[in-house]
Design an enzyme around this catalytic site. Structure first.
Site, PDB file in Angstrom:
ATOM      1  N   ASP A 156       8.790 -15.252 -16.135  1.00  0.00           N
ATOM      2  CA  ASP A 156       8.498 -15.051 -17.556  1.00  0.00           C
ATOM      3  C   ASP A 156       8.937 -16.224 -18.424  1.00  0.00           C
ATOM      4  O   ASP A 156       9.602 -17.152 -17.952  1.00  0.00           O
ATOM      5  CB  ASP A 156       9.146 -13.745 -18.052  1.00  0.00           C
ATOM      6  CG  ASP A 156      10.582 -13.560 -17.543  1.00  0.00           C
ATOM      7  OD1 ASP A 156      11.182 -14.555 -17.092  1.00  0.00           O
ATOM      8  OD2 ASP A 156      11.093 -12.438 -17.599  1.00  0.00           O
ATOM      9  N   HIS A 209      13.865  -2.913 -17.424  1.00  0.00           N
ATOM     10  CA  HIS A 209      12.740  -3.840 -17.315  1.00  0.00           C
ATOM     11  C   HIS A 209      12.925  -4.816 -16.151  1.00  0.00           C
ATOM     12  O   HIS A 209      14.052  -5.163 -15.781  1.00  0.00           O
ATOM     13  CB  HIS A 209      12.464  -4.578 -18.629  1.00  0.00           C
ATOM     14  CG  HIS A 209      13.443  -5.635 -19.010  1.00  0.00           C
ATOM     15  ND1 HIS A 209      14.227  -5.561 -20.137  1.00  0.00           N
ATOM     16  CD2 HIS A 209      13.757  -6.824 -18.447  1.00  0.00           C
ATOM     17  CE1 HIS A 209      14.972  -6.637 -20.241  1.00  0.00           C
ATOM     18  NE2 HIS A 209      14.712  -7.430 -19.219  1.00  0.00           N
ATOM     19  N   GLU A 246       8.701  -4.380 -20.381  1.00  0.00           N
ATOM     20  CA  GLU A 246       9.515  -3.389 -21.077  1.00  0.00           C
ATOM     21  C   GLU A 246       9.006  -1.977 -20.782  1.00  0.00           C
ATOM     22  O   GLU A 246       7.890  -1.814 -20.266  1.00  0.00           O
ATOM     23  CB  GLU A 246       9.458  -3.670 -22.592  1.00  0.00           C
ATOM     24  CG  GLU A 246      10.022  -5.033 -22.997  1.00  0.00           C
ATOM     25  CD  GLU A 246      11.557  -5.097 -22.941  1.00  0.00           C
ATOM     26  OE1 GLU A 246      12.170  -4.349 -22.158  1.00  0.00           O
ATOM     27  OE2 GLU A 246      12.136  -5.913 -23.676  1.00  0.00           O
TER      28      GLU A 246
HETATM   29  C1  GLP Z   1      15.912 -11.107 -18.980  1.00  0.00           C
HETATM   30  C2  GLP Z   1      14.927 -11.599 -17.945  1.00  0.00           C
HETATM   31  C3  GLP Z   1      14.900 -10.685 -16.730  1.00  0.00           C
HETATM   32  C4  GLP Z   1      16.317 -10.406 -16.273  1.00  0.00           C
HETATM   33  C5  GLP Z   1      17.100  -9.745 -17.369  1.00  0.00           C
HETATM   34  C6  GLP Z   1      18.522  -9.411 -16.969  1.00  0.00           C
HETATM   35  O1  GLP Z   1      15.381 -10.115 -19.774  1.00  0.00           O
HETATM   36  N1  GLP Z   1      13.600 -11.695 -18.459  1.00  0.00           N
HETATM   37  O2  GLP Z   1      14.135 -11.282 -15.703  1.00  0.00           O
HETATM   38  O3  GLP Z   1      16.299  -9.598 -15.122  1.00  0.00           O
HETATM   39  O4  GLP Z   1      17.144 -10.651 -18.463  1.00  0.00           O
HETATM   40  O5  GLP Z   1      19.371 -10.498 -17.211  1.00  0.00           O
HETATM   41  P1  GLP Z   1      20.796 -10.664 -16.574  1.00  0.00           P
HETATM   42  O6  GLP Z   1      20.574 -10.936 -15.139  1.00  0.00           O
HETATM   43  O7  GLP Z   1      21.399 -11.828 -17.279  1.00  0.00           O
HETATM   44  O8  GLP Z   1      21.515  -9.391 -16.807  1.00  0.00           O
END
Ligand code: GLP
Length: 259
Positions: A66, A137, A142
């Site tokens: 993304d 998500h 979402e």
């Molecule tokens: C963002 C990314 C996701 C990721 C999520 C969780 O929203 N788009 O791909 O899984 O954050 O982030 P973290 O791993 O820092 O908790």
């Protein structure tokens, strides 16, 4: 169902997944990896570094999940820059072979289709690394995202904006829109590896792994995939109903079965 592997800590998870990725690269130097941003996959990238020393990784290909829409390309938190800084440079990958959805406003109308075509032209993703948001998500799909969705523009939830505000000066700086691989895109990867650490992810993990399959918990789409590894620490596993069974399964896993 997903194979759930409960490990002592994030470093152990990183080592496990890095072993698998390193053997994929050894078997196919042009392997297509599905890369993820966020803090969760970092132990995987760190553990990969020593494993790839002396290995020719110049032909490895990669697709990130993304990107923020309309973010300044120079912004350090654009996912293109995050992937470059945390994956491409430390591992010595070839930048032209590692792709991120294009969040530029001028081309956004067809950026999703372009990305889908690029993934298909590469022959699809072999192993997709996934984190999970606190609202369940994956990528930036979402709650409410269609299980059939392909790469497209989505609006971030307030919760995700709050979670990601730590990467920006304030929550108002977090872009409103993103472009993300769809749940349908993700489900096409041949092996999904979802990682999660910490109590804050326990509910999302339980929903994704054991909850009803519902668009309200996008991570639950993994239950539709034939090959999924969920690698979690004890805290992230703390709400799993069948945790004892997962431990028993892992301890008794036949040696000939890979991750
Ligand atoms: C963002 C990314 C996701 C990721 C999520 C969780 O929203 N788009 O791909 O899984 O954050 O982030 P973290 O791993 O820092 O908790």
């Amino acid at each position: 169902m997903a194979e759930v592997i409960i490990v002592p800590d994030a470093a152990a998870a990183g080592a496990l997944v890095a072993d698998e990725i390193a053997s994929l690269i050894a078997a196919d130097p042009e392997v297509v990896l599905g890369l993820a941003t966020g803090s969760t996959p970092l132990p995987v990238y760190e553990a990969l570094r020593p494993r790839l020393e002396g290995v020719d990784v110049s032909r490895v290909r990669g697709f990130a999940l993304d990107e923020y829409v309309g973010i300044d390309p120079q912004h350090p938190e654009s996912y293109r820059n995050v992937i470059r800084r945390e994956v491409v440079e430390p591992l010595g990958l070839t930048p032209e072979r590692i792709h991120t959805p294009n969040g530029a406003l001028e081309t956004i109308e067809h950026a999703g289709d372009d990305y889908e075509r690029a993934i298909a032209a590469a022959g699809g993703v072999e192993l997709q690394i996934l984190g999970i948001g606190t609202d369940g998500h994956i990528g930036f799909n979402e709650p409410g995202s269609s299980f059939a969705s392909s790469t497209r523009v989505k609006t971030l939830t307030e919760q995700t904006k709050r979670d990601n505000a730590r990467f920006f000066d304030s929550i108002d700086q977090v872009p409103t829109h993103c472009i993300t691989q769809g749940l349908g895109t993700i489900l096409h990867a041949r092996h999904l590896v979802l990682l999660a650490f910490g109590e804050g992810k326990a509910q999302a993990v339980a929903g994704a792994v054991e909850g009803p399959v519902t668009a309200s918990v996008p991570g639950s789409a993994i239950q539709l995939h034939p090959r999924v590894s969920v690698v979690v620490d004890e805290a992230a596993a703390s709400r799993l109903r069948f945790a004892d069974y997962y431990r028993y399964t892992w301890e008794n896993k036949p040696a000939w079965q890979g991750l």
